[in-house]
Design a protein around this motif. Sequence first.
Motif, PDB file in Angstrom:
ATOM      1  N   LYS A   1       0.852  -1.184   0.000  1.00  0.00           N
ATOM      2  CA  LYS A   1       0.000   0.000   0.000  1.00  0.00           C
ATOM      3  C   LYS A   1       0.891   1.238   0.000  1.00  0.00           C
ATOM      4  CE  LYS A   1      -4.461   0.991   1.966  1.00  0.00           C
ATOM      5  NZ  LYS A   1      -5.350   0.738   3.099  1.00  0.00           N
TER       6      LYS A   1
ATOM      7  N   LEU B   1       1.202   5.457  -0.633  1.00  0.00           N
ATOM      8  CA  LEU B   1       0.550   6.764  -0.720  1.00  0.00           C
ATOM      9  C   LEU B   1       1.350   7.636  -1.674  1.00  0.00           C
ATOM     10  CD1 LEU B   1      -1.611   8.771   0.254  1.00  0.00           C
ATOM     11  CD2 LEU B   1      -0.060   9.385   2.123  1.00  0.00           C
TER      12      LEU B   1
ATOM     13  N   ILE C   1      -2.715   4.839  -3.232  1.00  0.00           N
ATOM     14  CA  ILE C   1      -3.644   5.906  -2.856  1.00  0.00           C
ATOM     15  C   ILE C   1      -3.065   7.199  -3.410  1.00  0.00           C
ATOM     16  CG2 ILE C   1      -4.735   7.198  -0.995  1.00  0.00           C
ATOM     17  CD1 ILE C   1      -4.396   4.679   0.762  1.00  0.00           C
TER      18      ILE C   1
ATOM     19  N   LEU D   1      -3.327  11.059  -3.572  1.00  0.00           N
ATOM     20  CA  LEU D   1      -3.880  12.055  -2.656  1.00  0.00           C
ATOM     21  C   LEU D   1      -3.506  13.465  -3.084  1.00  0.00           C
ATOM     22  CD1 LEU D   1      -5.010  12.901   0.235  1.00  0.00           C
ATOM     23  CD2 LEU D   1      -2.636  12.677   1.005  1.00  0.00           C
TER      24      LEU D   1
ATOM     25  N   VAL E   1      -3.181  10.868   6.571  1.00  0.00           N
ATOM     26  CA  VAL E   1      -3.753   9.860   5.669  1.00  0.00           C
ATOM     27  C   VAL E   1      -2.891   8.599   5.681  1.00  0.00           C
ATOM     28  CG1 VAL E   1      -4.223   9.315   3.238  1.00  0.00           C
ATOM     29  CG2 VAL E   1      -5.011  11.489   4.207  1.00  0.00           C
ATOM     30  N   ALA E   2      -1.579   8.771   5.664  1.00  0.00           N
ATOM     31  CA  ALA E   2      -0.675   7.611   5.700  1.00  0.00           C
ATOM     32  C   ALA E   2      -0.944   6.755   6.933  1.00  0.00           C
ATOM     33  CB  ALA E   2       0.779   8.063   5.672  1.00  0.00           C
TER      34      ALA E   2
ATOM     35  N   GLU F   1      -4.682   5.190   6.832  1.00  0.00           N
ATOM     36  CA  GLU F   1      -4.895   4.190   5.786  1.00  0.00           C
ATOM     37  C   GLU F   1      -3.936   3.005   5.905  1.00  0.00           C
ATOM     38  OE1 GLU F   1      -7.387   4.169   3.537  1.00  0.00           O
ATOM     39  OE2 GLU F   1      -8.151   5.986   4.481  1.00  0.00           O
TER      40      GLU F   1
ATOM     41  N   VAL G   1      -0.638   2.793   5.261  1.00  0.00           N
ATOM     42  CA  VAL G   1       0.252   2.625   4.111  1.00  0.00           C
ATOM     43  C   VAL G   1       1.627   2.150   4.561  1.00  0.00           C
ATOM     44  CG1 VAL G   1      -0.985   4.387   2.784  1.00  0.00           C
ATOM     45  CG2 VAL G   1       1.086   5.004   4.007  1.00  0.00           C
TER      46      VAL G   1
ATOM     47  N   ILE H   1       5.323   6.195   1.596  1.00  0.00           N
ATOM     48  CA  ILE H   1       4.906   7.438   0.942  1.00  0.00           C
ATOM     49  C   ILE H   1       5.942   7.726  -0.134  1.00  0.00           C
ATOM     50  CG2 ILE H   1       4.513   9.920   1.200  1.00  0.00           C
ATOM     51  CD1 ILE H   1       3.980   9.357   4.223  1.00  0.00           C
TER      52      ILE H   1
END
Length: 141
Positions: free
Chosen positions: A4, A6, A33, A35, A96-97, A100, A102, A105
């Motif tokens: 996953k 970001l 994801i 963003l 968000v990281a 979610e 993740v 990043i």
Amino acid sequence: MYKKILLPTDGSAYADQEVERVKNILAEDGEVIVLSVAGLLTSSAFQSRKKVKKVNDKLKKDAQRYVDNMAAKFDDDVKVTKMVVRGFPSDAINEVANNEGVDLIVISATGKSGLHRFVLGSVTENVLKNSEVDVLLVHNE
């Protein structure tokens, strides 16, 4: 390989390089994801609520366009989740990281510049300093 990832975007011209990095390190069944963080102005004595709402609507619309453009660079077989949130960019990216879950990043060393960058400081630098997950810094050509 990462499950996953970001991938924040501010609409800068480095999307192709970031997407290529992600494609090379994303697990076969992984998720990306994409963003973008839209700014949020508040009304003041000097600006009407109507004008501020118009600017905020444009900021959100621009952020959605950035996300859509970045997401379109991935093949159809890649799971891509598109997100637009409001807030201060580096804080929102890290939030968000964390929320979610993740693994990584992926962010550019440079993005928007000029007065905007000077006033807000370096988003990338703040993400690096405050992230609780690994960060891949993409140096753009």
